[in-house]
Design a protein around this motif. Structure first.
Motif, PDB file in Angstrom:
ATOM      1  N   HIS A 133       0.631  -1.172   0.182  1.00  0.00           N
ATOM      2  CA  HIS A 133      -0.069  -0.020  -0.041  1.00  0.00           C
ATOM      3  C   HIS A 133       0.799   1.425  -0.117  1.00  0.00           C
ATOM      4  O   HIS A 133       0.324   2.520  -0.338  1.00  0.00           O
ATOM      5  CB  HIS A 133      -0.930  -0.150   1.162  1.00  0.00           C
ATOM      6  CG  HIS A 133      -0.370   0.282   2.647  1.00  0.00           C
ATOM      7  ND1 HIS A 133       0.130  -0.754   3.052  1.00  0.00           N
ATOM      8  CD2 HIS A 133      -0.249   1.189   3.227  1.00  0.00           C
ATOM      9  CE1 HIS A 133       0.564  -0.435   4.479  1.00  0.00           C
ATOM     10  NE2 HIS A 133       0.659   0.959   4.327  1.00  0.00           N
ATOM     11  N   ARG A 140       4.226  -0.172  -8.126  1.00  0.00           N
ATOM     12  CA  ARG A 140       3.304  -1.349  -7.817  1.00  0.00           C
ATOM     13  C   ARG A 140       3.269  -2.504  -8.937  1.00  0.00           C
ATOM     14  O   ARG A 140       3.487  -3.663  -8.676  1.00  0.00           O
ATOM     15  CB  ARG A 140       1.814  -1.075  -7.862  1.00  0.00           C
ATOM     16  CG  ARG A 140       1.629  -0.270  -6.331  1.00  0.00           C
ATOM     17  CD  ARG A 140      -0.054   0.138  -6.551  1.00  0.00           C
ATOM     18  NE  ARG A 140      -0.945  -0.542  -6.220  1.00  0.00           N
ATOM     19  CZ  ARG A 140      -1.279  -1.303  -5.087  1.00  0.00           C
ATOM     20  NH1 ARG A 140      -0.939  -0.779  -4.011  1.00  0.00           N
ATOM     21  NH2 ARG A 140      -2.225  -2.390  -5.319  1.00  0.00           N
ATOM     22  N   ASP A 161      -1.495  -7.388   3.449  1.00  0.00           N
ATOM     23  CA  ASP A 161      -1.698  -5.989   3.377  1.00  0.00           C
ATOM     24  C   ASP A 161      -3.097  -5.343   3.953  1.00  0.00           C
ATOM     25  O   ASP A 161      -3.967  -6.401   3.596  1.00  0.00           O
ATOM     26  CB  ASP A 161      -1.424  -5.469   1.855  1.00  0.00           C
ATOM     27  CG  ASP A 161      -0.498  -3.919   2.073  1.00  0.00           C
ATOM     28  OD1 ASP A 161      -0.572  -3.429   3.248  1.00  0.00           O
ATOM     29  OD2 ASP A 161      -0.205  -3.557   0.887  1.00  0.00           O
ATOM     30  N   GLY A 163      -6.379  -3.941   3.401  1.00  0.00           N
ATOM     31  CA  GLY A 163      -7.437  -3.697   2.341  1.00  0.00           C
ATOM     32  C   GLY A 163      -8.128  -5.269   2.170  1.00  0.00           C
ATOM     33  O   GLY A 163      -8.347  -6.002   2.982  1.00  0.00           O
ATOM     34  N   ASN A 186      -5.942  -0.878  -3.069  1.00  0.00           N
ATOM     35  CA  ASN A 186      -5.702  -2.538  -2.082  1.00  0.00           C
ATOM     36  C   ASN A 186      -7.145  -2.892  -1.807  1.00  0.00           C
ATOM     37  O   ASN A 186      -7.242  -3.932  -1.326  1.00  0.00           O
ATOM     38  CB  ASN A 186      -4.990  -2.172  -0.810  1.00  0.00           C
ATOM     39  CG  ASN A 186      -3.448  -2.467  -1.082  1.00  0.00           C
ATOM     40  OD1 ASN A 186      -3.247  -2.406  -2.196  1.00  0.00           O
ATOM     41  ND2 ASN A 186      -2.802  -2.642   0.238  1.00  0.00           N
ATOM     42  N   VAL A 191      -5.632  -6.181  -5.522  1.00  0.00           N
ATOM     43  CA  VAL A 191      -4.494  -7.207  -5.214  1.00  0.00           C
ATOM     44  C   VAL A 191      -4.296  -8.251  -6.314  1.00  0.00           C
ATOM     45  O   VAL A 191      -3.378  -8.286  -7.090  1.00  0.00           O
ATOM     46  CB  VAL A 191      -4.125  -7.358  -4.092  1.00  0.00           C
ATOM     47  CG1 VAL A 191      -2.957  -8.090  -3.794  1.00  0.00           C
ATOM     48  CG2 VAL A 191      -4.003  -5.831  -3.254  1.00  0.00           C
TER      49      VAL A 191
END
Length: 226
Positions: A133, A140, A161, A163, A186, A191
């Motif tokens: 994040h 990313r 993570d 989210g 996220n 993801v």
């Protein structure tokens, strides 16, 4: 365990001299980083991630964005016969990690998740905890591609993570997550879609934990085709 499948057949945020986010957000907070991590519940997430990764003897394991080395050290202690490497761009955090891991045989390298300094197919497992994040845009995407590149065929990225499928019923912290522009990439299935787009053969949503301060944290396994 709540499992959902998605599939098909460093912490940098801007390009300047400080092109990473220090482990605690500010260099001055680094001495308090481990305390902050305990307060927000990071050790519980680390323990669960290592359990899910099912580390084996003789495997090569990389943690990206290792910070002060808490997850890296835990992985090595859980599987002493694995070769464990931690990577982070912050030299101050790495100095703390190195001291914490004295005598364990862990190697720490300075580098960025979006440009991993390792050959193709170097690792059986890649671990990532509460790091994604912090990354934006191209960083990313490149991080996901690099994690895939350094995995051996059949190897897997294990990631946790903030989210996932966040709901207002998860509590106050989760409602803040839903309003956060930083966390928007996220949320939901973002993801898994990122990792599948990078070339992983499958991404499995393994489980999640909801904490009072962090809100919902989701665990994923993304596998490189054998």
């Amino acid at each position: 365990m709540n499992e959902r499948r998605h599939g098909h057949g460093v912490l940098g945020h801007r390009d300047d001299r400080r092109d990473y986010i220090p482990a605690a957000g500010l260099d001055a907070l680094l001495p308090a980083y481990d305390l902050i991590s305990r307060v927000v519940g990071s050790p519980r997430l680390h323990r669960r991630l290592v359990e899910l990764a099912d580390l084996r003897a003789e495997q090569r394991v990389l943690e990206i964005g290792c910070g002060t080395g808490n997850l890296t050290v835990l992985a090595k202690r859980r599987q002493p016969d694995a070769e464990v490497v931690g990577l982070d761009p912050d030299p101050r955090a790495l100095a703390r990690a190195t001291g914490k891991a004295a005598g364990l045989g862990i190697r720490f390298d300075r580098g960025y998740s979006q440009a991993l300094p390792y050959p193709d197919g170097s690792f059986d497992r890649v671990l990532s905890a509460l790091m994604l994040h912090h990354l934006e845009g191209e960083a990313r995407i490149r991080t996901a591609r690099e994690a895939l590149r350094v995995l051996r065929p059949g190897g897997a990225l294990y990631l946790v993570d903030i989210g996932g499928r966040v709901s207002p019923s998860d509590g106050f912290a989760a409602r803040r997550q839903l309003r956060s522009e930083r966390l928007r990439p996220n949320l939901g299935d973002a993801v898994p879609q990122l990792l599948l787009g990078a070339g992983f053969a499958e991404c499995v949503e393994l489980t999640n934990l909801v904490g009072r301060l962090l809100g919902r944290s989701t665990f994923y396994r993304a596998t490189r085709a054998a």
